[in-house]
Scaffold this motif. Sequence first.
Motif, PDB file in Angstrom:
ATOM      1  N   ALA A 156      -5.406  -1.811  -1.881  1.00 21.60           N
ATOM      2  CA  ALA A 156      -6.173  -1.851  -0.629  1.00 21.60           C
ATOM      3  C   ALA A 156      -7.568  -2.696  -0.888  1.00 21.60           C
ATOM      4  O   ALA A 156      -7.643  -3.417   0.040  1.00 21.60           O
ATOM      5  CB  ALA A 156      -6.713  -0.285  -0.306  1.00 21.60           C
ATOM      6  N   GLY A 202      -6.711   5.603   2.671  1.00 17.07           N
ATOM      7  CA  GLY A 202      -5.251   5.640   2.036  1.00 17.07           C
ATOM      8  C   GLY A 202      -4.624   6.868   1.319  1.00 17.07           C
ATOM      9  O   GLY A 202      -3.587   6.900   1.187  1.00 17.07           O
ATOM     10  N   ALA A 249      -7.782   1.211   4.437  1.00 20.97           N
ATOM     11  CA  ALA A 249      -6.791   1.899   3.518  1.00 20.97           C
ATOM     12  C   ALA A 249      -7.662   2.232   2.214  1.00 20.97           C
ATOM     13  O   ALA A 249      -7.264   3.299   1.728  1.00 20.97           O
ATOM     14  CB  ALA A 249      -6.113   0.503   2.844  1.00 20.97           C
ATOM     15  N   VAL A 271       0.841  -1.225   0.066  1.00 27.73           N
ATOM     16  CA  VAL A 271      -0.083   0.122   0.073  1.00 27.73           C
ATOM     17  C   VAL A 271       0.887   1.259   0.016  1.00 27.73           C
ATOM     18  O   VAL A 271       0.356   2.224  -0.723  1.00 27.73           O
ATOM     19  CB  VAL A 271      -0.993  -0.126   1.333  1.00 27.73           C
TER      20      VAL A 271
END
Length: 212
Positions: A98, A167, A163, A86
């Motif tokens: 993600a 993210g 995420a 990630v």
Amino acid sequence: MEYVTAVPHPRSEATAPSRSGRRSLAVALLCGALGAAVTLLATRQRWSEGTATVAGGAFPLTAKGSDVTGVPAALAIVGLAALVAVFAVRRAGRLAVAALLALSGAGIVAASFAGASDSSALDENAARTTGDTSATVTALSHTGWPYVAAAGGVLILLAGLLALRYGALWPAMSGRYERGSDRPRRKAGPADPERPEEIWKALDRGEDPTGA
């Protein structure tokens, strides 16, 4: 006379997203790493047990999680790799990684629940032990470790959802190196005529040692 205004301070508005990003990052890292560790640990434990009849007697048999299904352990490793990846990608790539992280957690949960009532691993073990391909296990029972593995999958799933949601606010590994590559290189100054070694170095670089 002082006036009270309801307009938020610009600095507080700017720090709010970064604070949310730091918190979500810490929670995602904790959930992802802990979830992978829990899942891998659970798959090495005994998931089911029973007995098989051998020469007129009962022979105890057990099956570990890895014997029942290899999916949770494999997806735990995939999820752990996705958690690290990630930070190596950005934008659309980060969303894709993600999503892979979240799907890994969901897959662990599904495979763990499916393996909680599976008896095929013990039946195969009974056939090998007795030499009878039609032999089955009796007095079959299951432990709680499949549900522990599923709990690890839930943690990985939560890390993936964080995420996906936050993210974009997380830092990237390559950011520091990309910024460093954009900096202009400093040009060496003129060589000191009183130091012959600097004159030779300048000549080796194809530069005029006088700086003219």
